[in-house]
Every structure is written in structure tokens, then in C-alpha cells.
Design an enzyme around this catalytic site. Structure first.
Site, PDB file in Angstrom:
ATOM      1  N   VAL A  14      -3.339   1.762   7.791  1.00 40.89           N
ATOM      2  CA  VAL A  14      -4.548   0.955   7.658  1.00 40.89           C
ATOM      3  C   VAL A  14      -4.231  -0.535   7.792  1.00 40.89           C
ATOM      4  O   VAL A  14      -4.832  -1.251   8.596  1.00 40.89           O
ATOM      5  CB  VAL A  14      -5.230   1.268   6.300  1.00 40.89           C
ATOM      6  CG1 VAL A  14      -6.332   0.274   5.992  1.00 40.89           C
ATOM      7  CG2 VAL A  14      -5.786   2.688   6.326  1.00 40.89           C
TER       8      VAL A  14
ATOM      9  N   CYS B 249      -5.832  11.648   3.377  1.00 44.08           N
ATOM     10  CA  CYS B 249      -7.250  11.512   3.026  1.00 44.08           C
ATOM     11  C   CYS B 249      -7.916  12.806   2.552  1.00 44.08           C
ATOM     12  O   CYS B 249      -8.325  12.901   1.397  1.00 44.08           O
ATOM     13  CB  CYS B 249      -8.015  10.958   4.223  1.00 44.08           C
ATOM     14  SG  CYS B 249      -7.431   9.321   4.693  1.00 44.08           S
TER      15      CYS B 249
ATOM     16  N   ASP C 250       4.368  -6.409   2.557  1.00 40.48           N
ATOM     17  CA  ASP C 250       4.718  -5.029   2.201  1.00 40.48           C
ATOM     18  C   ASP C 250       5.988  -5.058   1.361  1.00 40.48           C
ATOM     19  O   ASP C 250       6.894  -5.866   1.596  1.00 40.48           O
ATOM     20  CB  ASP C 250       4.934  -4.189   3.469  1.00 40.48           C
ATOM     21  CG  ASP C 250       4.766  -2.706   3.203  1.00 40.48           C
ATOM     22  OD1 ASP C 250       3.791  -2.111   3.702  1.00 40.48           O
ATOM     23  OD2 ASP C 250       5.608  -2.125   2.476  1.00 40.48           O
TER      24      ASP C 250
ATOM     25  N   ARG D 226       2.413  13.927   5.559  1.00 39.72           N
ATOM     26  CA  ARG D 226       1.984  13.844   4.161  1.00 39.72           C
ATOM     27  C   ARG D 226       1.028  14.995   3.835  1.00 39.72           C
ATOM     28  O   ARG D 226       0.091  15.247   4.582  1.00 39.72           O
ATOM     29  CB  ARG D 226       1.288  12.493   3.897  1.00 39.72           C
ATOM     30  CG  ARG D 226       2.275  11.327   3.913  1.00 39.72           C
ATOM     31  CD  ARG D 226       1.602  10.001   3.721  1.00 39.72           C
ATOM     32  NE  ARG D 226       0.724   9.653   4.828  1.00 39.72           N
ATOM     33  CZ  ARG D 226       0.066   8.505   4.918  1.00 39.72           C
ATOM     34  NH1 ARG D 226       0.194   7.610   3.969  1.00 39.72           N
ATOM     35  NH2 ARG D 226      -0.701   8.252   5.946  1.00 39.72           N
TER      36      ARG D 226
ATOM     37  N   THR E 257      -3.288   5.308  -2.178  1.00 43.91           N
ATOM     38  CA  THR E 257      -3.993   5.790  -3.374  1.00 43.91           C
ATOM     39  C   THR E 257      -3.821   7.314  -3.421  1.00 43.91           C
ATOM     40  O   THR E 257      -4.743   8.053  -3.095  1.00 43.91           O
ATOM     41  CB  THR E 257      -5.491   5.414  -3.346  1.00 43.91           C
ATOM     42  OG1 THR E 257      -6.001   5.638  -2.019  1.00 43.91           O
ATOM     43  CG2 THR E 257      -5.724   3.986  -3.741  1.00 43.91           C
TER      44      THR E 257
HETATM   45  N1  NAD Z   1      -4.157   6.789   6.973  1.00 40.80           N
HETATM   46  C1  NAD Z   1      -5.444   6.947   7.171  1.00 40.80           C
HETATM   47  O1  NAD Z   1      -5.840   7.583   8.138  1.00 40.80           O
HETATM   48  C2  NAD Z   1      -6.467   6.308   6.245  1.00 40.80           C
HETATM   49  C3  NAD Z   1      -7.794   6.266   6.647  1.00 40.80           C
HETATM   50  C4  NAD Z   1      -8.735   5.672   5.833  1.00 40.80           C
HETATM   51  C5  NAD Z   1      -8.346   5.172   4.594  1.00 40.80           C
HETATM   52  N2  NAD Z   1      -7.045   5.252   4.190  1.00 40.80           N
HETATM   53  C6  NAD Z   1      -6.698   4.691   2.887  1.00 40.80           C
HETATM   54  O2  NAD Z   1      -6.050   3.437   3.063  1.00 40.80           O
HETATM   55  C7  NAD Z   1      -5.055   3.236   2.059  1.00 40.80           C
HETATM   56  C8  NAD Z   1      -3.720   2.983   2.727  1.00 40.80           C
HETATM   57  O3  NAD Z   1      -3.364   4.132   3.467  1.00 40.80           O
HETATM   58  P1  NAD Z   1      -2.263   4.122   4.593  1.00 40.80           P
HETATM   59  O4  NAD Z   1      -2.399   5.409   5.333  1.00 40.80           O
HETATM   60  O5  NAD Z   1      -2.296   2.837   5.327  1.00 40.80           O
HETATM   61  O6  NAD Z   1      -0.935   4.178   3.699  1.00 40.80           O
HETATM   62  P2  NAD Z   1       0.580   4.035   4.213  1.00 40.80           P
HETATM   63  O7  NAD Z   1       1.386   4.830   3.275  1.00 40.80           O
HETATM   64  O8  NAD Z   1       0.666   4.295   5.664  1.00 40.80           O
HETATM   65  O9  NAD Z   1       0.898   2.491   3.999  1.00 40.80           O
HETATM   66  C9  NAD Z   1       0.857   1.871   2.787  1.00 40.80           C
HETATM   67  C10 NAD Z   1       1.859   0.731   2.789  1.00 40.80           C
HETATM   68  O10 NAD Z   1       1.694   0.032   1.561  1.00 40.80           O
HETATM   69  C11 NAD Z   1       2.974  -0.388   1.113  1.00 40.80           C
HETATM   70  N3  NAD Z   1       2.871  -0.669  -0.308  1.00 40.80           N
HETATM   71  C12 NAD Z   1       2.832   0.179  -1.349  1.00 40.80           C
HETATM   72  N4  NAD Z   1       2.646  -0.488  -2.497  1.00 40.80           N
HETATM   73  C13 NAD Z   1       2.585  -1.794  -2.182  1.00 40.80           C
HETATM   74  C14 NAD Z   1       2.413  -2.970  -2.922  1.00 40.80           C
HETATM   75  N5  NAD Z   1       2.242  -2.928  -4.242  1.00 40.80           N
HETATM   76  N6  NAD Z   1       2.422  -4.143  -2.275  1.00 40.80           N
HETATM   77  C15 NAD Z   1       2.582  -4.189  -0.930  1.00 40.80           C
HETATM   78  N7  NAD Z   1       2.745  -3.111  -0.175  1.00 40.80           N
HETATM   79  C16 NAD Z   1       2.740  -1.921  -0.785  1.00 40.80           C
HETATM   80  C17 NAD Z   1       3.902   0.751   1.491  1.00 40.80           C
HETATM   81  O11 NAD Z   1       5.238   0.318   1.575  1.00 40.80           O
HETATM   82  C18 NAD Z   1       3.310   1.185   2.836  1.00 40.80           C
HETATM   83  O12 NAD Z   1       3.960   0.529   3.918  1.00 40.80           O
HETATM   84  C19 NAD Z   1      -5.100   4.482   1.192  1.00 40.80           C
HETATM   85  O13 NAD Z   1      -5.942   4.253   0.103  1.00 40.80           O
HETATM   86  C20 NAD Z   1      -5.706   5.523   2.107  1.00 40.80           C
HETATM   87  O14 NAD Z   1      -6.380   6.545   1.386  1.00 40.80           O
HETATM   88  C21 NAD Z   1      -6.098   5.787   5.009  1.00 40.80           C
END
Ligand code: NAD
Length: 400
Positions: free
Chosen positions: A11, A256, A29, A324, A82
Site C-alpha cells: 500500500v 485482507c 519504514d 501471507r 493490521t
Molecule cells: N496488500 C493489500 O492488497 C492491501 C489492500 C488494501 C488495504 N491493505 C491494508 O493496508 C495496510 C498495509 O498493508 P500492506 O499490504 O501494505 O502491508 P506490507 O506488509 O506489505 O507493508 C507494511 C510495511 O510497513 C512496515 N512497518 C511495520 N511497522 C511499521 C512502523 N511502525 N513504522 C514504519 N513502518 C512499519 C513494514 O516493514 C512493511 O514494509 C494493512 O492494514 C492492510 O490491511 C492492504
């Protein structure tokens, strides 16, 4: 403006690329090697290329693990994981840590936007109070929510053309958030409260999870009836209204669909509502790999002891490397528990659970758990007389 995007995963990185057209973006990050790679224009996300990163860098984008970058941020976007904890309850620790950094480091009044998927009330009752109660000096930020709906691997719908729901805790926050997202989203939809946007995001994924469970249950019935679930679904789909086709599968995976509905169940419970559909859908989908293993065992004479089985495609989604919550994990454990020697082959994933993807070789059985594009041209029948397909894309008499 200086925009700090917390979390550079699926995201956050996509958003960083888009926002860097108009702003000075810092992708913050905690993963230092990821940050180093991003600064070398090496992407870890499918669909984001080296050229994208080079272009973003030429516009001022950089990645950083220094929370000090928040000091002069004018817009901060939270896009951290999350997940669920071991009791399948919301794990808010990543949002909490992002908020603590905002509280500690942001020195000017900023727009704080949450894109991490969470339960309704997160921005109002969790993020804002957590930041405000941990500030050394009171700084009044604006708060908004803009849930991300990215569908990894989807060639038609992307961050730009997927409508974006936006709402702030007050009209100033809403206006600022609308302005920001309108720069790169063609359709920004304002809703009356952050809770509506947060709940809508959860309901979208709950809708998918429940319907996938329903069709998975239906596949078990059609199998007993001796009719094809795929033909039956196509027949039902000829109705031009009131029906939406979902495909049966090994189950749900990713960040998700298996996770978000439990955030809705959590808030429902807090308000005294038991969300029985969500619990049942979780249960049904989680049981699919067990069902498939049992079907394979029964087809192969009731015993898997010593049989060599190759599981083809272990990511949760076609042509995507994300493992995942992949249901293949339960499938492999169950086949092993039943006595089989199991290997997996997935060139898209390549490395998983400390193992490399095994080469395709002659085996007693192949289970197609996920169909990547490149599997379609493989002569699988040469490698095994028994092929069980969970995807509806391979012609075999053994399928869901
Ligand atoms: N992946 C999807 O398709 C998708 C779609 C819609 C919504 N979301 C939501 O978006 C959010 C992020 O998902 P994602 O898929 O991008 O996750 P991801 O795991 O791909 O990326 C998250 C990143 O956040 C970093 N991180 C963790 N804790 C941190 C902190 N305290 N400070 C800074 N960086 C930190 C991690 O190192 C990681 O690189 C989630 O809530 C997810 O449910 C994801």
C-alpha cells in the site's frame, strides 16, 4: 508539501510513487534493508518497477528509517500492517508504533491519514487520542481516513482508477484529504464520517469472504451430487440480475480477506453483536485445505502413506508472490500429516518457509493449489496420472 508515508509495503509504496508526482515524499519504514533497496531503486512489490522508483526519486522520493523525517511533515499517511494476533483479534501494535512516532516527532500541525485497514472508530477513538496523549507539546493535527482498496495483480483496477472513500474528523481534514487524493485518484468520494469509510472497507472484504465460503460449501454439495460446480455456477450466472459469481478455491489468503472480517467481528462484539456469518465463513474457508487433502486421500485409495505429492502454486493468488495466510500452508501440513511426502513448486514465490521451490518431477499426485499463468502451458499429465485441481482452470476429473 512534505509527505511522510509510514510503511513501504504494497500500500505505502504504491502511494509514495503516485504522491511523488506532486510532493516531496519520504517513505518511512522500520525495515532498514528494504529502505536501502528502495533507495537503490530496487522494488519488492510486483507492479512497481525500477523505472517507477527511478522516476519517483528524480521527483524527490526517498526512503528512510529515521523517524526524525516526521519533524516537518505536512501530510502523514499510515500504511502499516493490521494483522490478527494469536487469538484472531486485531493486532494494533503496528498502528500504535506509527502513532508513537508521530506523537514524538511531528513538530508542525499536519494532516494525519490512516490507510491501514481497521475497525470503525480507529481514527477517532484510537489514533487521535493515542497521538494526543503522547505529545510532549500540544500540536493540533487534522485526522482523516482513506482506506486503500488495491487489488495486487489486477491489471484493470489500480490506485488511480479505483474510487477512493475519504472522510475527516472535521471539515478541514476532509477538505485537505480530498485535495491530496484528488491529485492522483480520478474518483474521490466523500462520506459523512471516518466510521462510514472504515466500515465500508471492512464490509467489502467481508462480502467477499462470506461469498467465497458459500461457494466453497456449494462445491462440496455439487461434488456429492456428481455435477460440475463450474458448469452449475456458469448456468446460474446466465441470470442477468441478482447473482454474482464467486469461484470455489482452496480457501482465502493474503493480508485482507482472511483478516479484515475479524476486525468487523471485533467491533460488532464490542457493541454486543455476534457476527455469525463471519465466524462461519472463517471456519468454512479454513476447512477447505483439509477437505481437499481428504478428497485426494480418498481418490488415491484411502491412504497417502509414502506417496509423493507435488503442490503446484503456493501463493494465495494467481501470478502474485504473496504467501501471507496462504491456504497452501494448511494443505501441505495436512497432506504430510496424512503420511505423504510433499514438495511444492512455485516459480513466482521461489522461496518460502526456508525452502526453495522444488523442480517439477514425476510424482504420485499433483495438487494444483494456485494457477499461475505459466502453469497453463505445462504438460502436467506427463508428471503424474493423478491431478487434483483447486482452480477450475485445468481439465481433470479430480477437481472441486
Ligand atoms: N496488500 C493489500 O492488497 C492491501 C489492500 C488494501 C488495504 N491493505 C491494508 O493496508 C495496510 C498495509 O498493508 P500492506 O499490504 O501494505 O502491508 P506490507 O506488509 O506489505 O507493508 C507494511 C510495511 O510497513 C512496515 N512497518 C511495520 N511497522 C511499521 C512502523 N511502525 N513504522 C514504519 N513502518 C512499519 C513494514 O516493514 C512493511 O514494509 C494493512 O492494514 C492492510 O490491511 C492492504
Amino acid at each position: 508539501m512534505k509527505v511522510v508515508i509510514i510503511g513501504q509495503g504494497y500500500v505505502g509504496l504504491n502511494l509514495s510513487i503516485m504522491a511523488s508526482n506532486n510532493h516531496k515524499v519520504v517513505g518511512f519504514d522500520i525495515n532498514e534493508s528494504l529502505v536501502a533497496n528502495l533507495n537503490l531503486a530496487k522494488s519488492h512489490i510486483e507492479g512497481i518497477t525500477e523505472e517507477d522508483l527511478v522516476r519517483a526519486k528524480s521527483c524527490g522520493y526517498r526512503a528512510s528509517s529515521d523517524p526524525g523525517e516526521l519533524t516537518d511533515a505536512e501530510i502523514v499517511v499510515i500504511s502499516v500492517p493490521t494483522p490478527l494476533d494469536e487469538n484472531r483479534q486485531p493486532d494494533m501494535s503496528f498502528i500504535e508504533s506509527a502513532c508513537m512516532n508521530i506523537a514524538k516527532h511531528c513538530q508542525i500541525s499536519a494532516l494525519i491519514v490512516n490507510e491501514s485497514t481497521s475497525y470503525p472508530g480507529t481514527v477517532r477513538n484510537y489514533i487521535k487520542p493515542l497521538i494526543e496523549s503522547n505529545q510532549k507539546v500540544e500540536i493540533l493535527h487534522s485526522y482523516a481516513v482513506a482506506p486503500e482498496r488495491v487489488d495486487p495483480g489486477n491489471k484493470r483496477w489500480n490506485l488511480e482508477n479505483t474510487p477512493r472513500l475519504v472522510s475527516g474528523l472535521d471539515s478541514i481534514a476532509t477538505t485537505k484529504a480530498k485535495e491530496f487524493y484528488s491529485e492522483f485518484c480520478v474518483d474521490v468520494i466523500e462520506v459523512t464520517s471516518p466510521e462510514v469509510a472504515e466500515a465500508a472497507k471492512l464490509f467489502e472484504n467481508t462480502f467477499r469472504q462470506v461469498n467465497i465460503a458459500l461457494v466453497n460449501e456449494f462445491a462440496k454439495v455439487t461434488n456429492k451430487l456428481g455435477i460440475s460446480v463450474y458448469e452449475t455456477l456458469n448456468a446460474a450466472d446466465s441470470k442477468p440480475y441478482g447473482f454474482m459469481k464467486f469461484q470455489p478455491s482452496l480457501g482465502v489468503g493474503g493480508h485482507c480477506i482472511p483478516v479484515d472480517p475479524s476486525y468487523l467481528a471485533h467491533i460488532g462484539r464490542q457493541f454486543g453483536v455476534e457476527t455469525r456469518f463471519i465466524n462461519l465463513a472463517n471456519e468454512t474457508n479454513l476447512a477447505m485445505p483439509i477437505y481437499v487433502a481428504q478428497r485426494v486421500r480418498s481418490d488415491l485409495g484411502g491412504k497417502l502413506n509414502g506417496l509423493q505429492i507435488l503442490v503446484l502454486g503456493v501463493s494465495y493468488k494467481s501470478d502474485v508472490a504473496d504467501v501471507r495466510e496462504t491456504p497452501s500452508s494448511i494443505l501441505i501440513s495436512e497432506l504430510k500429516r496424512l503420511g505423504a511426502e510433499v514438495k511444492w513448486h512455485d516459480p513466482v514465490v521461489a522461496h518460502w518457509n526456508n525452502e526453495d521451490s522444488a523442480p517439477i518431477a514425476t510424482v504420485d499426485a499433483i495438487v494444483i493449489a494456485q494457477m499461475h499463468q505459466e502453469f497453463l502451458s505445462l504438460p502436467l499429465n506427463r508428471y503424474s496420472n493423478y491431478i487434483f485441481d483447486c482452480t477450475g482452470k485445468f481439465p481433470t476429473q479430480h477437481s472441486l
